[in-house]
Each structure stands twice: as C-alpha cells, then as structure tokens.
Design a protein around this motif. Sequence first.
Motif, PDB file in Angstrom:
ATOM      1  N   VAL A   1       0.687  -1.303  -0.007  1.00  0.00           N
ATOM      2  CA  VAL A   1       0.020   0.018   0.014  1.00  0.00           C
ATOM      3  C   VAL A   1       0.787   1.262  -0.040  1.00  0.00           C
ATOM      4  CG1 VAL A   1      -1.710   1.330   1.341  1.00  0.00           C
ATOM      5  CG2 VAL A   1      -1.835  -1.091   1.233  1.00  0.00           C
ATOM      6  N   CYS A   2       1.782   1.347   0.829  1.00  0.00           N
ATOM      7  CA  CYS A   2       2.821   2.304   0.841  1.00  0.00           C
ATOM      8  C   CYS A   2       3.575   2.564  -0.399  1.00  0.00           C
ATOM      9  CB  CYS A   2       3.865   2.185   1.853  1.00  0.00           C
ATOM     10  SG  CYS A   2       2.967   2.347   3.723  1.00  0.00           S
ATOM     11  N   ASN A   3       3.923   1.583  -1.117  1.00  0.00           N
ATOM     12  CA  ASN A   3       4.579   1.593  -2.224  1.00  0.00           C
ATOM     13  C   ASN A   3       3.634   2.273  -3.357  1.00  0.00           C
ATOM     14  OD1 ASN A   3       7.169   1.423  -2.991  1.00  0.00           O
ATOM     15  ND2 ASN A   3       7.251  -0.762  -2.877  1.00  0.00           N
ATOM     16  N   GLU A   4       2.403   1.801  -3.332  1.00  0.00           N
ATOM     17  CA  GLU A   4       1.527   2.137  -4.390  1.00  0.00           C
ATOM     18  C   GLU A   4       1.216   3.483  -4.455  1.00  0.00           C
ATOM     19  OE1 GLU A   4      -1.148   1.936  -7.399  1.00  0.00           O
ATOM     20  OE2 GLU A   4       0.432   0.404  -6.808  1.00  0.00           O
ATOM     21  N   PHE A   5       1.140   4.205  -3.109  1.00  0.00           N
ATOM     22  CA  PHE A   5       0.682   5.534  -2.965  1.00  0.00           C
ATOM     23  C   PHE A   5       1.873   6.515  -2.750  1.00  0.00           C
ATOM     24  CE2 PHE A   5      -3.288   3.394  -2.184  1.00  0.00           C
ATOM     25  CZ  PHE A   5      -4.172   4.351  -2.515  1.00  0.00           C
TER      26      PHE A   5
ATOM     27  N   PRO B   1      13.193  -4.732   3.128  1.00  0.00           N
ATOM     28  CA  PRO B   1      14.080  -3.781   3.147  1.00  0.00           C
ATOM     29  C   PRO B   1      13.303  -2.435   3.415  1.00  0.00           C
ATOM     30  CG  PRO B   1      14.139  -4.757   0.916  1.00  0.00           C
ATOM     31  CD  PRO B   1      13.195  -5.564   1.815  1.00  0.00           C
ATOM     32  N   ASP B   2      14.041  -1.248   3.537  1.00  0.00           N
ATOM     33  CA  ASP B   2      13.388  -0.104   3.831  1.00  0.00           C
ATOM     34  C   ASP B   2      12.843   0.591   2.179  1.00  0.00           C
ATOM     35  OD1 ASP B   2      13.821  -0.160   6.577  1.00  0.00           O
ATOM     36  OD2 ASP B   2      15.760   1.248   6.435  1.00  0.00           O
ATOM     37  N   SER B   3      13.736   0.147   1.386  1.00  0.00           N
ATOM     38  CA  SER B   3      13.335   0.650   0.120  1.00  0.00           C
ATOM     39  C   SER B   3      11.935   0.193  -0.448  1.00  0.00           C
ATOM     40  CB  SER B   3      14.533   0.336  -0.978  1.00  0.00           C
ATOM     41  OG  SER B   3      14.522  -1.194  -1.060  1.00  0.00           O
ATOM     42  N   LEU B   4      11.549  -0.784   0.150  1.00  0.00           N
ATOM     43  CA  LEU B   4      10.233  -1.433  -0.413  1.00  0.00           C
ATOM     44  C   LEU B   4       8.891  -1.066   0.660  1.00  0.00           C
ATOM     45  CD1 LEU B   4      11.137  -5.019  -1.221  1.00  0.00           C
ATOM     46  CD2 LEU B   4      10.811  -2.741  -2.710  1.00  0.00           C
ATOM     47  N   ARG B   5       9.334  -0.269   1.543  1.00  0.00           N
ATOM     48  CA  ARG B   5       8.441  -0.018   2.864  1.00  0.00           C
ATOM     49  C   ARG B   5       8.012   1.371   3.033  1.00  0.00           C
ATOM     50  NH1 ARG B   5       9.286  -0.097   7.508  1.00  0.00           N
ATOM     51  NH2 ARG B   5       7.603  -1.479   8.280  1.00  0.00           N
ATOM     52  N   GLY B   6       6.887   1.636   3.650  1.00  0.00           N
ATOM     53  CA  GLY B   6       6.644   3.105   4.372  1.00  0.00           C
ATOM     54  C   GLY B   6       7.680   3.368   5.229  1.00  0.00           C
ATOM     55  N   ARG B   7       7.582   4.746   5.916  1.00  0.00           N
ATOM     56  CA  ARG B   7       8.591   4.918   6.901  1.00  0.00           C
ATOM     57  C   ARG B   7       7.739   4.322   8.225  1.00  0.00           C
ATOM     58  NH1 ARG B   7      11.803   9.523   6.777  1.00  0.00           N
ATOM     59  NH2 ARG B   7      12.185  10.251   4.791  1.00  0.00           N
TER      60      ARG B   7
END
Length: 617
Positions: free
Chosen positions: A481-485, A509-515
Amino acid sequence: MESQALVIATVGVLGIGAQWIAWRTGWPAIVLMLLAGFLAGPVLGLFNPEETFGDLLEPMIGIGVALILFEGGLSLDLRELRHSGDAVWRLATIGVLVGWALGSAAGFYVAGIVWPVAILFGGILVVTGPTVVLPLLRQSNVQARPASILKWESIVNDPTGALCAVIAYEYFRKVAESPGASIFEVVPPLLIAAIIAGLIGYAAAWLIAFLFPRGAIPEYLKVPVLFVTVIGVFVLSNKIEHEAGLVAVTVMGVALANMNVSSLRSIHPFKENIAVLLVSGIFILLASSLQVSDLEYFNWRFAAFLLVLLFVVRPATVLISLLGSSVPWNERLFVAWIAPRGIVLVAISGLFALRLSELGYADGNLLIGLSFAVVVATIVAHGFTVDLVARWLKIKGNNQPGLLIVGSTPWTIALAKEMQALKTPVMIVDPSWQSLAPARREGLPFYHGEILNEATEHNLDLTPYQVLVAATGNEAYNALVCNEFAYEIGRDSVYQLGDSDDEDHRTLPDSLRGRSLFESGFGVADVQERQKQGWVFRKTKLSDQFNFEDAQDKLPESAHMLLLLRETGTMRFFTHAARPEPRAGDTVISFSPPQDRPADELAQRKSGNRGTAPEPA
C-alpha cells in the motif's frame, strides 16, 4: 553544439527552478515560468531559442505538446463522467461554438483585427490547456466535480481549438485561391481527416493494450515503445492534415486509459515526470522566444480585448453552455472564471501568424504578441485568484491535511478518534465490513473496499488526505500500500506498522516499505499488546512556557511519541529515521502506558503550572 547544450541546460534549470519556487511559495508555477523565460530571453538576452535551434524549434515544441496531451489523456477515466459528463459534453460542443463566435466578435469589434484573422484567433481561443489547468488544480484544493470539468475541458478542447484554427485557415486559403469558395468545400474533408486521425490514435492504443499484457514488449522497453508510438502517431496524423496529430494523441491517451492495461500503472511516475519537464521546458522556450517587437502593436484596444475575454467571452460561453444542466450555480460561476491559456495557444498562433502573412493578411503578425498577452493575462488573473474565488463560491476542499488510515483495528480506531477530536480529516479504509463495525459505532468516516482496487480512486475522493498510515496485520500488504501511494502522496508521507526494530529480523528492506511509525519501529503486534495493557493516546499542547522537554517529563518513561500536529494542521511523525523539531503551538500525540496517580501527581509537582497536562484519548 555546445551553445545548444548550454541553452538546454539553462532551460531545464529555469523551468524546474520556477516549479520549485512555486512549491515553496504557493505562487502559480506557470506565472513564474513565464517570468523566468521572459527575463532570460527578451530582457537579459541570455539566449534566443529561434537562433539556437532554428527550424528544429517548431517540431520540438509540437512533439512536446503532443506528449503533454497524451499524458493528460491518460489521466481521463470515463467513469469520472458519471458526475461531470453532461457539463463536459456541453462545453466541448455548445461551448466551442459559442466561444468561437464570441472570441471572433471580440477580436474584430474590440481588438480591431480583420475578420479572417479574428475568426482564426477566435477558434484558437476555445482552448484552455492541461499545461496550465492541471498545475493550477494541483496547487489549489477544489472540490472534485468542478476540478473534473476543468480537467476534461482542457484536454478535450485543446485539439478542438487547433482543428477550429485549421478549418478557418483552410477556408481563407481556399477563398484566396478561388474567390467564392464555400465553407462546405472545406469543413467535410477536415472533419474526415480528424476522424481518421482519431481512429489512428485508437488503433495505436488498442495495439499497446494488446501487446503489453502478453509480454510482447519487455518491461524495460515499455516506456520507450509507448513514447515512440505517440510521436509516430502524431507525425503520421499531421501528414494527413495539419494539427490532426493533436486529435490522434488525445484519443490515444483517453482510449489507453480506459482499456484497463495494468502494466501502465508502473510507468505513471515516469510519464508524470516527463510531463513536468516538458511543461517547464516549453514554457521557458516560448516565453524566451518572444521579441520586444512583438509587443509594439499592443495598444488600448488590445487591453480592452483582454478584459472582454476575461469578463464577457468566457463567462458567457460557460453560462450559455450549462443552461439547464445539473451543475450548481456556484460551480458554474467557478468554471466560468477559470480558463487560463497556455502552450497550445501560443504554439498554434505562432504557426498560423506566418501562414496568414503569406496569404496577405497583415494582421497575422499581431497574433504572436496578442497570444502571449492572452496567456499572461489569463494565467495571472486566474492563477492568483483561484483560491479566493473557490473559497468565495464555497467549492474549496478541506484545507487541513487529512489522514488516510488503511486497516480497521482497535489501535487505528483509537488513533482516528484522537485525530478527529483535533479537527483533522480522517478516513479508515478496510475491505472487511466486520472489521469496520467499531468504526461505524464510533461514528468515524470509513470506506468499505480494497484500497488497491482501481475503482477506489473513483469511488473515494483521496484529495483531502496528504498522509497515509498502513496498519493492517500484514506487513507485506502494508508495504505494498505504501509503495502504491508513495508516488501520489510522497514517499515521506506514507507510514506503516509491522516491522521489527531489529535489522537482522526485518522481512522487508526499507526501500520497499513506508516509513516506520515510532522511533522504536513498533509493529502491529507491539501496539495491540500494549493496548491490551491499557496504553492510550495522549495529546499535549506546547507553548513558549511549556516545551517538549516539559511534555516528556509529564509522561511515563516508556511512552512513545507518535506525531506532532502543527497549528496549520500539518502532521510530522516520529519515525525510526527522523525526529521532527517540536515548537510552540504544536500538539504532541504520544502512545503511553496508563499513569498511576502518584506518578502523575509527582510529575505535576515537578513541572509546576507551566502548561497543559497530557490528556488521555
């Protein structure tokens, strides 16, 4: 070659720099780009695009405009027309005819230009243009229906205005060659050419929609293939008839947007970035190519023409077109006022100015200066008043940044209640009706549906929400969801629960996640377990006398700061990667364990009466 490279670099710096200043100041970006180009060209003489690029300038701008129109067409979903379709249809038919007639009359009777030039310019004036309307809508927060009407009108009427100009020019060219020629000798062939161009655009869209999902084009070639196809369609259609390419690429974009090609979603960020670069570059080039001699014809009649265009032609066009429609009067008046002109007006005017001069119409030379005057007047007038008029007509969206929460859990419901009490717009989204039951009982705004479903963006207006928190029980889903938005809201404004603060045990990994929310990186299980132990949200108002350290003293040592709410409504979260700077006027939201009374009283005595004690949610 080196001078051309230097000019291209300078144009890029000026264009993107103007966009950045607009973002920092809230000024209309188009105004700043025009100012930057005008200063770089005729005022300071840093470069002259016509001397630098020569005959390549016109095709460069033409292809840029084609790509912008295609990108705009990709943003048009036919489902939007459920609410604004009647108004868009009226403006694209009745509005074009009324606007063309009134614009031509104003050109002849007010500006004093001869009828052939006035009629051709009146046709061009029906355009508004996505290059100016879309940035304006992006900067202002207008309700969905008037914004949709303006967006559709700008994209649909751009090629229509070009076609009107072509019809007028071909007719007068025909008359010059054989006096007494009929309009019916000109219009049918041009309409047929426009229909053929539209079919070419649709065929190209169908071919892309057929090839992309079947793996016929590798992922790394999809963007190049798409853009080369757009340019090819534009050039081929222009071979059939001048400016028919604009019709073709617009049809291609709209058709492709409504063919449900899922692989196109991955290129959206890239094509939006390309559109920003093209808009910036083209405006700088056009503004810097303006010559001082183009303005020497400007007189009081032209000034009167601009006033009539702003206060008579546009309002009359919209109000006549929307008579009897279901659009409320406040929205009609707003649409009647907002009509900035942009790239297409200047580009087409410059093209036909030369052609009219070749036919012997001296007033054709006036079109370049007059078109720039129209662009500057409409952009300044509408760019600086859009917020004021929207507020006056009560169609302004919620100014306070909203919070979109994905996942209905006891923790998210408690957070939503806290934020709603602070007047922050909130929305809880969950596909489970059962999970939403507590939200319904609490009277919280909710949406029952899958946030990643394409239909959601049409059934739920996401405009008011500038921050997203994904807090379902599935870490991978939260990251998805975070990546999409992230591209739409901003990667710094998408947050999630569901990770471990131990890097060795992180699954993503952080690169695929929201904060990660909280400096400790609490996961869903962490906050749910603490909530069962009686942990609650607390809010504390900071002031000059009661600072952040005082607020921390009043809280248990194990309390965790979640966010700061600025007086403007802006949210700043405490994360594993960043800690916002607290200041007077902020409200601190913390997640803390229940305080026993002695400890609370001790904290009160320790800090005295310096401020407001934290309140449990």
